[in-house]
Enzyme design. Structure first.
Site, PDB file in Angstrom:
ATOM      1  N   THR A  42      37.948  39.493  46.209  1.00 34.62           N
ATOM      2  CA  THR A  42      37.755  38.173  45.630  1.00 34.62           C
ATOM      3  C   THR A  42      39.085  37.444  45.589  1.00 34.62           C
ATOM      4  O   THR A  42      40.125  38.047  45.353  1.00 34.62           O
ATOM      5  CB  THR A  42      37.178  38.301  44.209  1.00 34.62           C
ATOM      6  OG1 THR A  42      35.881  38.916  44.291  1.00 34.62           O
ATOM      7  CG2 THR A  42      37.044  36.950  43.528  1.00 34.62           C
ATOM      8  N   GLY A  43      39.036  36.134  45.815  1.00 34.42           N
ATOM      9  CA  GLY A  43      40.247  35.327  45.730  1.00 34.42           C
ATOM     10  C   GLY A  43      40.455  34.509  46.992  1.00 34.42           C
ATOM     11  O   GLY A  43      39.695  34.600  47.959  1.00 34.42           O
TER      12      GLY A  43
ATOM     13  N   GLU B 188      36.276  44.874  41.230  1.00 35.90           N
ATOM     14  CA  GLU B 188      37.192  45.213  42.314  1.00 35.90           C
ATOM     15  C   GLU B 188      37.673  46.656  42.210  1.00 35.90           C
ATOM     16  O   GLU B 188      37.760  47.365  43.212  1.00 35.90           O
ATOM     17  CB  GLU B 188      38.382  44.248  42.303  1.00 35.90           C
ATOM     18  CG  GLU B 188      38.024  42.840  42.731  1.00 35.90           C
ATOM     19  CD  GLU B 188      39.130  41.838  42.496  1.00 35.90           C
ATOM     20  OE1 GLU B 188      39.114  40.772  43.143  1.00 35.90           O
ATOM     21  OE2 GLU B 188      40.014  42.103  41.648  1.00 35.90           O
TER      22      GLU B 188
END
Length: 244
Positions: A33-34, A111
């Site tokens: 994610t990101g 994560e």
């Protein structure tokens, strides 16, 4: 190279494209994610359409899942996938031991679970994320909403006995309200300045009632692909050793 990319985005795109080459047909892959992971998912979508790449993805957040589905990538849950071949994710900081701080996007719990379920974890990051000592980036700690102020006080007390340079704990906010993770929890951001012993700090924080998980990733990442503003990449860890 797209002309509208900033130098930072050029670096992120470079590391994401290099890491995307690690994915092979038939793999089960954790997707991080990101902003850097978003470049990764985009590139994997290109490979799916242009090369016929087929793999199963386990996203680490709802927004990554939405992007992956939009690219035509097969998305399943971790329960459905079981053990994963590879996870590719970003990081907010990493040091020479490949210990990470993650959670700037608020997804470090999923994560960490996904990374721990993988045979390999490869981090994609721009050069600015490499540090001599962890701690300049605030350390995220996910806490349950019930009694979060009590948890915050206990965390602050715990930090008094840790090898850190600061101890401010701040409830993460978004749009004037407490930030809520995909699991319905809140995040405390710890402004520590320097983390002298990441392993001891991680263990101490996870013993505090109300803490779900912290953003220190220890002995999980085995490689880092570092993107640079000129579009080149460099490697750390296992990938560097394999390249020779």
């Amino acid at each position: 190279m797209p002309a509208d990319l900033s130098p930072s985005d050029i670096a992120k795109r470079a590391t994401a494209r290099r890491a995307a080459d690690l994915v092979e047909t038939g793999m089960k892959v954790g997707l991080g994610t990101g902003s850097t992971a978003a470049f990764l998912v985009s590139r994997l979508g290109e490979r799916l359409r242009d090369e016929g790449l087929r793999f199963t993805a386990v996203p680490t957040s709802t927004r990554t899942a939405e992007q992956a589905r939009g690219e035509g990538i097969e998305v399943v849950t971790l329960n459905e996938a079981g053990r994963l071949d590879l996870t590719i994710d970003g990081a907010d900081e990493f040091d020479a031991d490949l210990t990470l701080i993650k959670g700037g996007g608020g997804a470090h719990l999923q994560e960490k679970i996904v990374a721990a379920a993988s045979d390999r974890m490869v981090v994609i990051a721009d050069a600015g994320k490499e540090v001599a000592t962890l701690g300049a980036f605030p350390l995220p700690v996910e806490v349950i909403p019930f009694g979060w102020r009590t948890t915050q006080a206990l965390v602050a007390r715990t930090l008094e006995n840790m090898d850190v340079d600061g101890g401010e704990t701040v409830l993460r906010m978004r749009d004037g309200a407490a930030f809520v993770t995909d699991e319905g929890n809140h995040i405390l951001d710890l402004h520590l300045g320097r983390i002298g012993d990441a392993r001891a700090l991680s263990a101490a924080l996870n013993h505090v009632p109300g803490v779900v998980e912290n953003g220190l990733f220890i002995d999980i990442c085995d490689s880092v692909v570092i993107g640079h503003e000129d579009g080149s990449v460099s490697l750390r860890g296992r990938l560097a050793a394999e390249q020779g």
